[in-house]
Enzyme design. Structure first.
Site, PDB file in Angstrom:
ATOM      1  N   ASP A 114     -34.649  -8.367   7.693  1.00 28.49           N
ATOM      2  CA  ASP A 114     -34.613  -9.127   8.936  1.00 28.49           C
ATOM      3  C   ASP A 114     -33.293  -9.904   8.978  1.00 28.49           C
ATOM      4  O   ASP A 114     -32.241  -9.320   8.805  1.00 28.49           O
ATOM      5  CB  ASP A 114     -35.868 -10.013   9.029  1.00 28.49           C
ATOM      6  CG  ASP A 114     -35.986 -10.763  10.340  1.00 28.49           C
ATOM      7  OD1 ASP A 114     -36.388 -10.143  11.345  1.00 28.49           O
ATOM      8  OD2 ASP A 114     -35.670 -11.961  10.372  1.00 28.49           O
ATOM      9  N   HIS A 312     -42.205  -3.823  11.213  1.00 25.12           N
ATOM     10  CA  HIS A 312     -41.027  -4.619  10.850  1.00 25.12           C
ATOM     11  C   HIS A 312     -41.074  -5.184   9.434  1.00 25.12           C
ATOM     12  O   HIS A 312     -40.035  -5.310   8.791  1.00 25.12           O
ATOM     13  CB  HIS A 312     -40.891  -5.778  11.839  1.00 25.12           C
ATOM     14  CG  HIS A 312     -39.709  -6.648  11.595  1.00 25.12           C
ATOM     15  ND1 HIS A 312     -38.416  -6.222  11.821  1.00 25.12           N
ATOM     16  CD2 HIS A 312     -39.607  -7.932  11.130  1.00 25.12           C
ATOM     17  CE1 HIS A 312     -37.572  -7.195  11.531  1.00 25.12           C
ATOM     18  NE2 HIS A 312     -38.265  -8.243  11.098  1.00 25.12           N
TER      19      HIS A 312
END
Length: 335
Positions: A114, A312
């Site tokens: 991320d 994610h």
């Protein structure tokens, strides 16, 4: 050289890992350490902590490396400067440099997820002498380009507000998070997890209508399969204590980063690299052009992988697969 101070284990303890506090340019940095060998530095994203690497620390250590996961400044038990501009990318690269020095090492492989992905990439870009290889999870590498980031994010939103724009005003996102930190985190994690994210034709939580809140569109239901109630307890306890302003300040520096890194216009990342993304992750789809450009932008790329059916939170959703890819790559670059 003096050894970093060991600290009492908190409730977020990872079995086999040692907790330490070291000095960095922005204050103290808390880290988890396991194993011996070449240093592998792991950088988490938003809204996470060093705990997000709980599955990788023992695997990387068992593969023959000194695995270290930090709490990025503003998170966990690391220092949280008050100034918004203290969270610019160059400052976080400086923290990584400080950690390597504090651990008595000269070089490291850096791994980021991320927001940790651009921190890792820019560590290898700005200090290739120290960060000799970089792995990027979920967020692809994209060189500097002439568009001011906040202008680009405003265009993405159209009639609604893109979440990065929503995060820009200090205090605004905090006002919806602080009354129910645990619930907000559960919704945010669920919105980007393969088994709980909204359907593709549904209303995205990452686009906010006028007068609404992000959480209004968060999924409501069971937690993602990778996230236990105990895991959520760890995250929510940390953020209930610290708040999320430190993490949100990373988003509030995108234009400062753009100015700081303008000299790197179009720069290629030449150090050996790895990318792992999730096929269902919006970062992978929004930045598909960046991935397609890898032959040009990442000349040192060893391998790139898109995991089918994955969202994610890749190193937590698909821990075993990510561990295999990561340790295989580490053995390649350290052969």
């Amino acid at each position: 050289m003096p050894q970093p101070a060991s600290t009492p284990e908190p409730s977020s303890s990872v079995p086999g890992a040692v907790h330490r506090l070291v000095d960095g340019p922005g204050g103290r940095i808390h880290l988890l350490e396991q194993g011996t060998g070449p240093l592998v530095l792991m950088i988490h994203g938003f809204p996470e902590t060093s705990y997000s690497w709980r599955h990788q620390l023992p695997a990387v250590a068992a593969a023959g490396f000194r695995a270290v996961a930090v709490d990025v400044r503003g998170y966990g038990r690391s220092s949280a400067p008050d100034d918004v501009d203290a969270y610019r990318l160059t400052a976080l690269v400086g923290d990584n440099v400080g950690v390597v020095h504090a651990l008595g090492e000269e070089t490291a492989t850096v791994v980021g997820h991320d927001w940790g992905s651009p921190v890792a990439a820019n560590s290898a870009l700005l200090r290739p002498d120290m960060f000799t290889a970089a792995a990027m999870l979920s967020v692809p590498y994209a060189p500097w380009n002439p568009m001011r980031p906040t202008e680009g994010f405003a265009r993405i939103g159209g009639s609604e507000e893109f979440y990065v724009s929503y995060f820009q005003e200090p205090g605004r996102a905090e006002a919806e998070i602080d009354p129910d930190v645990r619930g907000w985190l559960a919704g945010f994690y669920s919105a980007l997890s393969a088994d709980t994210m909204p359907p593709p034709d549904g209303a995205s939580p990452f686009f906010v209508p006028s007068g609404a809140r992000m959480r209004d569109r968060f999924p409501r239901g069971p937690l993602p399969s990778w996230l236990t109630e105990a895991d959520l307890d760890v995250y929510s306890a940390e953020f209930a204590r610290t708040g999320l302003t430190g993490g949100l300040n990373r988003y509030r520096n995108v234009d400062r980063d753009w100015g700081d890194l303008a000299v790197w216009d179009g720069a290629r990342l030449t150090r050996p690299s790895l990318f792992i993304g999730g096929a269902l992750d919006s970062s992978t789809t929004w930045m598909a052009d960046a991935i397609a450009a890898y032959p040009r932008t990442l000349p040192g790329l060893v391998s790139s992988h898109i995991l089918e059916g994955c969202g994610h939170w890749i190193q937590q959703e698909r821990a075993t697969e990510v561990n295999d890819l990561l340790t295989g790559w580490l053995h390649t670059v350290h052969a």
